[in-house]
Design a protein around this motif. Structure first.
Motif, PDB file in Angstrom:
ATOM      1  N   UNK A 176       0.859  -1.184   0.000  1.00 26.73           N
ATOM      2  CA  UNK A 176       0.000   0.000   0.000  1.00 26.73           C
ATOM      3  C   UNK A 176       0.893   1.232   0.000  1.00 26.73           C
ATOM      4  N   UNK A 177       0.661   2.176  -0.919  1.00 21.04           N
ATOM      5  CA  UNK A 177       1.466   3.401  -0.921  1.00 21.04           C
ATOM      6  C   UNK A 177       1.252   4.182   0.382  1.00 21.04           C
ATOM      7  N   UNK A 178       2.290   4.896   0.806  1.00 18.65           N
ATOM      8  CA  UNK A 178       2.205   5.704   2.025  1.00 18.65           C
ATOM      9  C   UNK A 178       0.998   6.651   1.948  1.00 18.65           C
ATOM     10  N   UNK A 179       0.807   7.306   0.820  1.00 20.81           N
ATOM     11  CA  UNK A 179      -0.334   8.223   0.670  1.00 20.81           C
ATOM     12  C   UNK A 179      -1.662   7.474   0.773  1.00 20.81           C
ATOM     13  N   UNK A 180      -1.685   6.256   0.258  1.00 18.19           N
ATOM     14  CA  UNK A 180      -2.888   5.431   0.353  1.00 18.19           C
ATOM     15  C   UNK A 180      -3.231   5.116   1.800  1.00 18.19           C
ATOM     16  N   UNK A 181      -2.204   4.878   2.614  1.00 15.73           N
ATOM     17  CA  UNK A 181      -2.446   4.641   4.040  1.00 15.73           C
ATOM     18  C   UNK A 181      -3.019   5.891   4.697  1.00 15.73           C
ATOM     19  N   UNK A 182      -2.490   7.054   4.331  1.00 16.73           N
ATOM     20  CA  UNK A 182      -3.010   8.310   4.890  1.00 16.73           C
ATOM     21  C   UNK A 182      -4.492   8.459   4.548  1.00 16.73           C
ATOM     22  N   UNK A 183      -4.864   8.111   3.341  1.00 14.22           N
ATOM     23  CA  UNK A 183      -6.265   8.190   2.930  1.00 14.22           C
ATOM     24  C   UNK A 183      -7.115   7.210   3.728  1.00 14.22           C
TER      25      UNK A 183
END
Length: 150
Positions: A57-64
């Motif tokens: 999972x991309x870091x930005x995806x985790x933030x979302x």
């Protein structure tokens, strides 16, 4: 059952009653999850990150997914990485993007956290096989609309 009217049908709950019940169940499940995670030295947010990592999972995806700022995810992932529960790897498409991947130990811990959610398991044990199947089918029907735009 009444001799003249047939089986008694409970009144249909209002949307507000359904929402309040879903919220109460969600809160209780989250509390159970957090307590089980704490037994492994994880915060509820760290455990939630591990639970999201079915694959990279991309870091930005985790933030979302966590509904938080990307800078918060960096600290969470740093702490999980220090415990060797996750690792970062470059995206195969864009090497500037870092993906987070659960390690075998991370996957094992989140599996144990889920297994040790005693209050949740106890509540689900109160359902017979047919009731469990019905609940699952109903929740599956709700899921797409609830996760839309998530």
């Amino acid at each position: 059952m009444s001799a003249t009217t047939g089986p008694v049908v409970p009144p249909r709950p209002t949307k507000l009653q359904l929402l309040e019940l879903l919220a109460a169940i969600g809160t209780a499940q989250w509390r159970d999850f957090a307590a089980a995670a704490a037994r492994y030295g994880l915060t509820s947010t760290q455990a939630r990150v591990l639970a999201q990592l079915e694959g990279p999972v991309p870091m930005r995806g985790l933030a979302t997914l966590l509904v938080c700022d990307a800078s918060n995810v960096t600290g969470i992932v740093d702490r999980l990485e220090a415990r060797e529960l996750v690792r970062r790897q470059p995206s195969p498409v864009d090497r500037r993007v870092k993906h987070v991947v659960a390690t075998d130990e991370g996957r094992d811990i989140i599996r144990r956290v889920r297994e040790e959610m005693q209050a949740t398991h106890g509540a689900l044990d109160a359902l017979d096989e047919e009731e469990g199947a019905t609940l699952y089918a109903l929740l599956e029907r709700l899921r797409p609309a609830m996760e839309k735009d998530a």
